[in-house]
Structure formats: structure tokens, C-alpha cells
Scaffold this motif. Structure first.
Motif, PDB file in Angstrom:
ATOM      1  N   ALA A 123       0.836  -1.209   0.000  1.00 11.96           N
ATOM      2  CA  ALA A 123       0.000   0.000   0.000  1.00 11.96           C
ATOM      3  C   ALA A 123       0.866   1.253   0.000  1.00 11.96           C
ATOM      4  CB  ALA A 123      -0.929  -0.011   1.209  1.00 11.96           C
ATOM      5  N   ARG A 124       0.694   2.065  -1.030  1.00 10.09           N
ATOM      6  CA  ARG A 124       1.480   3.298  -1.145  1.00 10.09           C
ATOM      7  C   ARG A 124       0.600   4.545  -1.143  1.00 10.09           C
ATOM      8  NH1 ARG A 124       4.463   0.698   0.684  1.00 10.09           N
ATOM      9  NH2 ARG A 124       6.453  -0.169  -0.039  1.00 10.09           N
ATOM     10  N   ILE A 125      -0.679   4.382  -1.480  1.00 11.26           N
ATOM     11  CA  ILE A 125      -1.633   5.490  -1.415  1.00 11.26           C
ATOM     12  C   ILE A 125      -2.736   5.070  -0.450  1.00 11.26           C
ATOM     13  CG2 ILE A 125      -3.296   6.910  -2.689  1.00 11.26           C
ATOM     14  CD1 ILE A 125      -1.559   6.577  -5.156  1.00 11.26           C
ATOM     15  N   LEU A 126      -2.833   5.760   0.674  1.00 12.05           N
ATOM     16  CA  LEU A 126      -3.775   5.400   1.735  1.00 12.05           C
ATOM     17  C   LEU A 126      -4.895   6.437   1.783  1.00 12.05           C
ATOM     18  CD1 LEU A 126      -1.200   4.560   4.568  1.00 12.05           C
ATOM     19  CD2 LEU A 126      -1.846   3.188   2.577  1.00 12.05           C
ATOM     20  N   VAL A 127      -6.136   5.977   1.590  1.00  9.18           N
ATOM     21  CA  VAL A 127      -7.292   6.865   1.552  1.00  9.18           C
ATOM     22  C   VAL A 127      -8.162   6.593   2.778  1.00  9.18           C
ATOM     23  CG1 VAL A 127      -9.269   7.653   0.198  1.00  9.18           C
ATOM     24  CG2 VAL A 127      -7.235   6.758  -0.969  1.00  9.18           C
ATOM     25  N   PHE A 128      -8.417   7.634   3.582  1.00  6.63           N
ATOM     26  CA  PHE A 128      -9.208   7.500   4.803  1.00  6.63           C
ATOM     27  C   PHE A 128     -10.434   8.410   4.707  1.00  6.63           C
ATOM     28  CE2 PHE A 128      -4.751   6.796   5.846  1.00  6.63           C
ATOM     29  CZ  PHE A 128      -4.797   5.563   6.483  1.00  6.63           C
ATOM     30  N   ASP A 129     -11.615   7.806   4.787  1.00  7.26           N
ATOM     31  CA  ASP A 129     -12.859   8.564   4.651  1.00  7.26           C
ATOM     32  C   ASP A 129     -13.411   8.940   6.019  1.00  7.26           C
ATOM     33  OD1 ASP A 129     -15.170   9.747   3.783  1.00  7.26           O
ATOM     34  OD2 ASP A 129     -16.122   7.896   3.089  1.00  7.26           O
ATOM     35  N   LYS A 171       2.876  10.122   8.695  1.00  7.71           N
ATOM     36  CA  LYS A 171       3.471  11.220   7.929  1.00  7.71           C
ATOM     37  C   LYS A 171       4.974  11.293   8.169  1.00  7.71           C
ATOM     38  CE  LYS A 171       3.277  16.245   7.479  1.00  7.71           C
ATOM     39  NZ  LYS A 171       2.626  17.494   7.919  1.00  7.71           N
ATOM     40  N   ARG A 172       5.394  11.132   9.426  1.00  9.68           N
ATOM     41  CA  ARG A 172       6.820  11.194   9.752  1.00  9.68           C
ATOM     42  C   ARG A 172       7.594  10.051   9.098  1.00  9.68           C
ATOM     43  NH1 ARG A 172       4.881  12.672  14.945  1.00  9.68           N
ATOM     44  NH2 ARG A 172       5.101  10.518  15.656  1.00  9.68           N
ATOM     45  N   GLN A 173       6.952   8.880   9.019  1.00  6.07           N
ATOM     46  CA  GLN A 173       7.618   7.716   8.436  1.00  6.07           C
ATOM     47  C   GLN A 173       7.935   7.939   6.961  1.00  6.07           C
ATOM     48  OE1 GLN A 173       4.906   4.514   9.221  1.00  6.07           O
ATOM     49  NE2 GLN A 173       5.571   4.247  11.345  1.00  6.07           N
ATOM     50  N   GLY A 174       7.059   8.672   6.269  1.00  4.12           N
ATOM     51  CA  GLY A 174       7.272   8.968   4.856  1.00  4.12           C
ATOM     52  C   GLY A 174       7.084   7.738   3.982  1.00  4.12           C
ATOM     53  N   GLY A 175       7.251   7.934   2.678  1.00  2.00           N
ATOM     54  CA  GLY A 175       7.163   6.821   1.736  1.00  2.00           C
ATOM     55  C   GLY A 175       5.765   6.480   1.271  1.00  2.00           C
ATOM     56  N   ARG A 176       4.750   7.114   1.863  1.00  2.00           N
ATOM     57  CA  ARG A 176       3.371   6.839   1.483  1.00  2.00           C
ATOM     58  C   ARG A 176       2.618   8.146   1.258  1.00  2.00           C
ATOM     59  NH1 ARG A 176       1.829   2.134   5.923  1.00  2.00           N
ATOM     60  NH2 ARG A 176       2.589   0.356   4.722  1.00  2.00           N
ATOM     61  N   THR A 177       1.664   8.093   0.344  1.00  2.00           N
ATOM     62  CA  THR A 177       0.792   9.234   0.081  1.00  2.00           C
ATOM     63  C   THR A 177      -0.485   9.049   0.889  1.00  2.00           C
ATOM     64  OG1 THR A 177       1.657   9.486  -2.163  1.00  2.00           O
ATOM     65  CG2 THR A 177      -0.493  10.479  -1.699  1.00  2.00           C
ATOM     66  N   LEU A 178      -0.829  10.025   1.711  1.00  2.00           N
ATOM     67  CA  LEU A 178      -2.010   9.947   2.565  1.00  2.00           C
ATOM     68  C   LEU A 178      -3.073  10.912   2.058  1.00  2.00           C
ATOM     69  CD1 LEU A 178      -0.294  10.037   6.091  1.00  2.00           C
ATOM     70  CD2 LEU A 178      -0.762   8.042   4.665  1.00  2.00           C
ATOM     71  N   ILE A 179      -4.302  10.419   1.912  1.00  2.00           N
ATOM     72  CA  ILE A 179      -5.450  11.246   1.532  1.00  2.00           C
ATOM     73  C   ILE A 179      -6.516  11.055   2.600  1.00  2.00           C
ATOM     74  CG2 ILE A 179      -7.218  11.720  -0.206  1.00  2.00           C
ATOM     75  CD1 ILE A 179      -5.348  10.391  -2.271  1.00  2.00           C
ATOM     76  N   ILE A 180      -6.887  12.126   3.288  1.00  2.00           N
ATOM     77  CA  ILE A 180      -7.868  12.037   4.366  1.00  2.00           C
ATOM     78  C   ILE A 180      -9.043  12.958   4.063  1.00  2.00           C
ATOM     79  CG2 ILE A 180      -8.286  12.258   6.840  1.00  2.00           C
ATOM     80  CD1 ILE A 180      -5.312  11.936   7.334  1.00  2.00           C
ATOM     81  N   ILE A 181     -10.245  12.392   4.058  1.00  2.00           N
ATOM     82  CA  ILE A 181     -11.471  13.180   3.944  1.00  2.00           C
ATOM     83  C   ILE A 181     -11.847  13.606   5.355  1.00  2.00           C
ATOM     84  CG2 ILE A 181     -13.835  13.255   3.084  1.00  2.00           C
ATOM     85  CD1 ILE A 181     -11.732  12.522   0.949  1.00  2.00           C
ATOM     86  N   SER A 182     -11.903  14.903   5.622  1.00  2.00           N
ATOM     87  CA  SER A 182     -12.143  15.333   7.007  1.00  2.00           C
ATOM     88  C   SER A 182     -12.626  16.774   7.067  1.00  2.00           C
ATOM     89  CB  SER A 182     -10.851  15.203   7.828  1.00  2.00           C
ATOM     90  OG  SER A 182     -11.066  15.597   9.170  1.00  2.00           O
ATOM     91  N   HIS A 183     -13.427  17.049   8.134  1.00  2.00           N
ATOM     92  CA  HIS A 183     -13.822  18.415   8.472  1.00  2.00           C
ATOM     93  C   HIS A 183     -12.995  18.960   9.635  1.00  2.00           C
ATOM     94  CE1 HIS A 183     -17.657  16.645   6.861  1.00  2.00           C
ATOM     95  NE2 HIS A 183     -17.628  17.764   6.169  1.00  2.00           N
ATOM     96  N   GLN A 184     -12.205  18.100  10.251  1.00  2.00           N
ATOM     97  CA  GLN A 184     -11.581  18.450  11.520  1.00  2.00           C
ATOM     98  C   GLN A 184     -10.365  19.363  11.344  1.00  2.00           C
ATOM     99  OE1 GLN A 184     -12.339  17.841  14.727  1.00  2.00           O
ATOM    100  NE2 GLN A 184     -14.271  16.878  14.147  1.00  2.00           N
ATOM    101  N   GLU A 185     -10.383  20.475  12.074  1.00  2.00           N
ATOM    102  CA  GLU A 185      -9.272  21.421  12.035  1.00  2.00           C
ATOM    103  C   GLU A 185      -7.971  20.751  12.461  1.00  2.00           C
ATOM    104  OE1 GLU A 185      -7.827  25.433  14.439  1.00  2.00           O
ATOM    105  OE2 GLU A 185      -9.964  24.969  14.329  1.00  2.00           O
ATOM    106  N   ARG A 186      -8.034  19.895  13.490  1.00  2.00           N
ATOM    107  CA  ARG A 186      -6.815  19.254  14.001  1.00  2.00           C
ATOM    108  C   ARG A 186      -6.156  18.393  12.922  1.00  2.00           C
ATOM    109  NH1 ARG A 186      -2.589  18.478  14.997  1.00  2.00           N
ATOM    110  NH2 ARG A 186      -1.579  17.316  16.661  1.00  2.00           N
TER     111      ARG A 186
END
Length: 244
Positions: free
Chosen positions: A153-159, A181-196
Motif C-alpha cells: 500500500a502506497r496510497i492510503l485513503v481514509f474517509d 506522515k513522519r515515516q514517509g514513503g506513502r501518500t495519505l489522503i484524508i477526507i475530514s472536516h476536523q481542524e486538528r
């Protein structure tokens, strides 16, 4: 790199939800897709994962067109998707679920690595029943761990990973995303409303009324969203402040 070109998508009732989105997702970075409810964010995530097929447009992965690949082929190609509501399977343990996702038996070391990344102790959780044996927050973290258990897994999508969980669990989820994110090597896509969650992003995309309203570095976009100028990205404009 993942590229979306002129993506449209309609419901079976012929209602157009995604209306011509162009987006190049920066490789190896964390991108948050945000915007009003009903604006097309989750539909876009499912299009990326292969759950929905665009009615028009192209999806490219490392310059190879994958528009008509199904979810299984995309998973084999390195795209992983975590559902907004984790799927529960009666009779399966956490270990079973992670091994199903990885498509191979997992050593104690790999189980520990995947579960500890989301703040869970492998010894305590790997033999727990998935159905009924976990709280909402625990289920969310196990869902993320199933994604991490996949070696390719290189592109991780979180809904909307924050949906339906308590503040303590949300804090642990945010920590897990920061660690990824710190580990690197992967693209993260997060669907979110959260400011944090937007605060830990590298890039933010705003989707409203099925269109990409703006996209840029977190430092450029987040101040506009927090200052109230988010209504400039809403299709209703200033007159739609209450709806925004």
C-alpha cells in the motif's frame, strides 16, 4: 503520483455529484480533502479507491491509466481504502482481519507494528472479536491497522476517520496519522472536516458542489478556512454563509 483529470460521477438516478474535478495528489505527502457536507468528498474518495467508476474523465497512477480498474486491481496496485464506517465480520478476530487484508499470515512482529502504529497493544487486541468486541474508536483504529498491514500500500485513503468516535480515540487517531506522515514513503489522503487533522496536513483541497474550489499548501488554505473566508469556496457565495 495520482492524477484525476476531468472527473465526473453520477448516481444511478442520474444525479451528478462530481462535476469535473482536476487534482494531482502530491506524492509522499498528506492531503486533506474538506468542504461542505454533500459536496462530493466521499464520492471522490470512492472513485479513487475504485468503488465508483467515473462517468467521464481519467485517473492516472504513475502515468498509467487506471480509470476502469476495480477495487481489487487498485488494491494490488497499491491503493488502500479505509471506510468511514468500519466493516464488522462476525466470528473474525483482529488477527484474522489483518491477515485477510495483508493476504498472508502475519508474524507477531508485523501484527505488533500495525497495531502499535494506531495506539493498540497487539497482545491485548489480536485475539479480540471484531464483531461486538470493539468500541467505535477501537474499530476505527483496527480499520487503519488493516491498511498498514498491507506491504504494497502506497496510497492510503481514509474517509472521515473521526466520524463516530470519542475525543480520546480521536487524539490517538491524529497521533497515528502524524506518525505515518513522519515515516514517509506513502501518500495519505484524508477526507475530514476536523481542524486538528487539517493542521497536520501538507496540502488541503476544498470540494463543494462537486467541484474543486481551491487546492494548495496547508499554510495557504487553512488560514482562509479558519478566518471565515471559507464561504468564498462555497457555491452559494457570501449569501450562503449559514449553509457553509
Amino acid at each position: 503520483m495520482l492524477e484525476l483529470k476531468g472527473i465526473h460521477w453520477k448516481t444511478p438516478e442520474n444525479e451528478e455529484i462530481v462535476k469535473g474535478i482536476d487534482l494531482s495528489v502530491p506524492e509522499g505527502k498528506l492531503t486533506v480533502i474538506t468542504g461542505p457536507n454533500g459536496g462530493g468528498k466521499t464520492s471522490l474518495a470512492k472513485i479513487i479507491a475504485g468503488l465508483y467508476t467515473p462517468s467521464q474523465g481519467q485517473i492516472l497512477l504513475n502515468k498509467e491509466e487506471i480509470t476502469h480498474w476495480d477495487i481489487t486491481r487498485r488494491a494490488r496496485g497499491g491503493i488502500a481504502y479505509a471506510f468511514q464506517q468500519p466493516v464488522r465480520f462476525k466470528g473474525l478476530t483482529v488477527r484474522d482481519l489483518l491477515e485477510l487484508s495483508a493476504q498472508e499470515p502475519l508474524s507477531e512482529e508485523r501484527l505488533c507494528s500495525a497495531l502499535s502504529a494506531v495506539g493498540l497493544c497487539a497482545q491485548e487486541y489480536m485475539d479480540r472479536q471484531v464483531d461486538g468486541g470493539l468500541s467505535g474508536g477501537e474499530s476505527k483504529r483496527v480499520e487503519i491497522a488493516t491498511v498498514l498491514a498491507r506491504k504494497n500500500a502506497r496510497i492510503l485513503v481514509f474517509d472521515e476517520p473521526e466520524a463516530g468516535i470519542d475525543l480520546w480515540s480521536f487524539a490517538n487517531l491524529t497521533d497515528a496519522f502524524e506518525q505515518l506522515k513522519r515515516q514517509g514513503g506513502r501518500t495519505l489522503i484524508i477526507i475530514s472536516h476536523q481542524e486538528r487533522i487539517m493542521e497536520i496536513a501538507d496540502y488541503v483541497a476544498v470540494v463543494a458542489d462537486g467541484k474543486l474550489r481551491t487546492f494548495g499548501k496547508k499554510e495557504e488554505i487553512l488560514p482562509l478556512l479558519l478566518s471565515g473566508e471559507r464561504c468564498a469556496f462555497c457555491p452559494k457565495g457570501e449569501s450562503g454563509k449559514e449553509e457553509c
